[in-house]
Design a protein around this motif. Sequence first.
Motif, short mmCIF file in Angstrom:
data_model
loop_
_atom_site.label_atom_id
_atom_site.label_comp_id
_atom_site.label_asym_id
_atom_site.label_seq_id
_atom_site.Cartn_x
_atom_site.Cartn_y
_atom_site.Cartn_z
N ALA A 63 0.84 -1.21 0.00
CA ALA A 63 0.00 0.00 0.00
C ALA A 63 0.87 1.25 0.00
O ALA A 63 0.58 2.22 -0.71
CB ALA A 63 -0.91 -0.01 1.22
N GLU A 64 1.96 1.22 0.77
CA GLU A 64 2.89 2.36 0.81
C GLU A 64 3.49 2.59 -0.58
O GLU A 64 3.61 3.72 -1.03
CB GLU A 64 4.04 2.04 1.76
CG GLU A 64 4.07 2.82 3.05
CD GLU A 64 5.27 2.39 3.88
OE1 GLU A 64 6.39 2.78 3.58
OE2 GLU A 64 5.06 1.61 4.83
N PHE A 65 3.86 1.49 -1.22
CA PHE A 65 4.46 1.61 -2.55
C PHE A 65 3.44 2.17 -3.54
O PHE A 65 3.75 3.07 -4.32
CB PHE A 65 4.99 0.26 -3.05
CG PHE A 65 5.60 0.37 -4.42
CD1 PHE A 65 6.90 0.84 -4.56
CD2 PHE A 65 4.87 0.07 -5.56
CE1 PHE A 65 7.47 1.00 -5.83
CE2 PHE A 65 5.43 0.23 -6.83
CZ PHE A 65 6.73 0.68 -6.95
N SER A 66 2.21 1.65 -3.48
CA SER A 66 1.17 2.11 -4.41
C SER A 66 0.94 3.61 -4.26
O SER A 66 0.78 4.33 -5.25
CB SER A 66 -0.15 1.40 -4.14
OG SER A 66 -0.04 0.08 -4.57
N GLN A 67 0.94 4.06 -3.00
CA GLN A 67 0.74 5.49 -2.75
C GLN A 67 1.87 6.31 -3.38
O GLN A 67 1.64 7.30 -4.07
CB GLN A 67 0.67 5.75 -1.23
CG GLN A 67 0.29 7.17 -0.86
CD GLN A 67 -1.11 7.53 -1.37
OE1 GLN A 67 -2.07 6.83 -1.07
NE2 GLN A 67 -1.20 8.60 -2.15
N ALA A 68 3.11 5.84 -3.14
CA ALA A 68 4.27 6.56 -3.67
C ALA A 68 4.24 6.57 -5.20
O ALA A 68 4.54 7.57 -5.85
CB ALA A 68 5.57 5.90 -3.18
N TYR A 69 3.83 5.43 -5.78
CA TYR A 69 3.76 5.31 -7.23
C TYR A 69 2.71 6.28 -7.79
O TYR A 69 2.97 7.03 -8.74
CB TYR A 69 3.40 3.86 -7.57
CG TYR A 69 3.11 3.59 -9.03
CD1 TYR A 69 4.15 3.45 -9.94
CD2 TYR A 69 1.80 3.46 -9.48
CE1 TYR A 69 3.88 3.19 -11.28
CE2 TYR A 69 1.52 3.20 -10.81
CZ TYR A 69 2.57 3.06 -11.71
OH TYR A 69 2.30 2.82 -13.03
N GLU A 70 1.52 6.30 -7.16
CA GLU A 70 0.45 7.19 -7.64
C GLU A 70 0.85 8.65 -7.51
O GLU A 70 0.59 9.46 -8.41
CB GLU A 70 -0.86 6.93 -6.88
CG GLU A 70 -1.52 5.58 -7.16
CD GLU A 70 -1.83 5.33 -8.64
OE1 GLU A 70 -1.96 6.29 -9.40
OE2 GLU A 70 -1.91 4.15 -9.03
N ASP A 71 1.47 9.00 -6.39
CA ASP A 71 1.91 10.40 -6.18
C ASP A 71 2.95 10.79 -7.23
O ASP A 71 2.92 11.90 -7.78
CB ASP A 71 2.52 10.57 -4.78
CG ASP A 71 1.46 10.45 -3.68
OD1 ASP A 71 0.25 10.46 -4.01
OD2 ASP A 71 1.85 10.33 -2.50
N THR A 72 3.87 9.88 -7.51
CA THR A 72 4.92 10.16 -8.50
C THR A 72 4.29 10.33 -9.89
O THR A 72 4.62 11.26 -10.63
CB THR A 72 5.96 9.01 -8.54
OG1 THR A 72 6.44 8.82 -7.22
CG2 THR A 72 7.11 9.33 -9.46
N LEU A 73 3.37 9.44 -10.22
CA LEU A 73 2.70 9.53 -11.53
C LEU A 73 1.92 10.84 -11.66
O LEU A 73 1.89 11.45 -12.73
CB LEU A 73 1.76 8.36 -11.76
CG LEU A 73 2.35 7.02 -12.15
CD1 LEU A 73 1.34 6.19 -12.92
CD2 LEU A 73 3.62 7.14 -12.99
N ALA A 74 1.30 11.27 -10.56
CA ALA A 74 0.53 12.52 -10.60
C ALA A 74 1.47 13.70 -10.92
O ALA A 74 1.13 14.58 -11.73
CB ALA A 74 -0.18 12.75 -9.27
N LEU A 75 2.65 13.70 -10.31
CA LEU A 75 3.62 14.76 -10.61
C LEU A 75 4.05 14.68 -12.07
O LEU A 75 4.04 15.69 -12.78
CB LEU A 75 4.88 14.60 -9.72
CG LEU A 75 4.74 14.97 -8.25
CD1 LEU A 75 5.99 14.55 -7.47
CD2 LEU A 75 4.52 16.47 -8.10
#
Length: 364
Positions: free
Chosen positions: A57-69
């Motif tokens: 879940a932590e990874f998914s959050q980091a991935y989604e945040d990075t993709l949003a940027l």
Amino acid sequence: MKLKFKSFFCFVLALLLAASALVPAGLSETPYTKYSRRALDIFNTEITLMGYTRTEAEFSQAYEDTLALLRRYDQIFDAYNACEGLNNLYYVNRHAAEGPVEIPEELFSLISWCKEQWGKGLRSTNIAMGAVLSIWHEYREAGLADPENAQLPPVEALLAASEHTDFDNVILDAEKQTVFFADPQITLDVGAVAKGWAADAVLPYLKEHMPSFLISLGGNVYVGDPPLDGRANWAVGIEDPRPDENGGGLMYRDIVDVHGLTVVTSGDCWRYYMVDGQRYHHIIDPETLFPSTKMISVTIICESSTLADFLSTTLFVLSLEDGLKLIEGMEGVEALWMLPDGSEQASSGMGQYLRSLKNAGGAQ
Ligand code: AMP
Ligand code: MG
């Protein structure tokens, strides 16, 4: 014996300390796990994020945040599509000759960085060459859509467009964060540097959220601290630009072992179209106004991904001699050239990273 026991004790202590570095006191006991995900809908390329977190879940959050940027940067740097409510590059190219246009700070920062390089005399990568690049873009798109009728752009059109590529006609105002085109026919294309800039821009976030990671935006890779599996470095493959000619199917020509650095490659094999059996790729020599034929791929290793992206395009266009002179004069920057005859040339410090040179005894 006593000494032996002492060194064994030190060894165990070192192991315990190393293990505690993976699971800091006070935090969850869950060990770090390596996760990886990829996206195909940003920057017109494949984006991979690999990194260590304690939970998926932590990874998914980091991935989604990075993709949003990254998605935001992609919209800002897009020269071919409008984005409502955003003065992106498409908007700038249509309106900056009418008067100064206020632009997002990300775009301002990238244009001014490129203009600085222009001021230093580094002019083989010229983002103000949009007028020429858009002609090639149009013919490439048409050629890919209808290969039977693929055509080359008329030389007269390229020559006429090249009259409108002087970066000095792009006027920036840092206080107002505006851009103004003093030449009504000039346009910008930041394709040569945008992915590198975007990689640098997501680093603070990634460094804060993962103890170790690798991010790849097409040919643009940045690796953080060493992986948590005991290896001293990340291994980054340098793609073979001619896999079919070299036995077929071998994806990598070489491997570099690095951490805390970026590895960026420009090549003629990823974006091209064919006309009469000839390959016409996307890196245009400002001197000839045609795809540069001096190199088939150039890889840069250094700390800044923006600089690496800029330099990989630059060295792809320059002669080997001029490129070597440029790189040897820069601290902390190494390069690997692959030439059309299949030969390779490395800058003097490349041996510390390049596996083939290390194996050949070229470095410690
Ligand atoms: P790269 O793959 O980083 O070498 O960048 C290639 C992209 O940069 C192309 O798709 C064009 O959008 C743009 N480009 C090509 N040639 C040049 C050039 N000489 N100067 C600036 N941008 C260029
Ligand atoms: Mg580049």
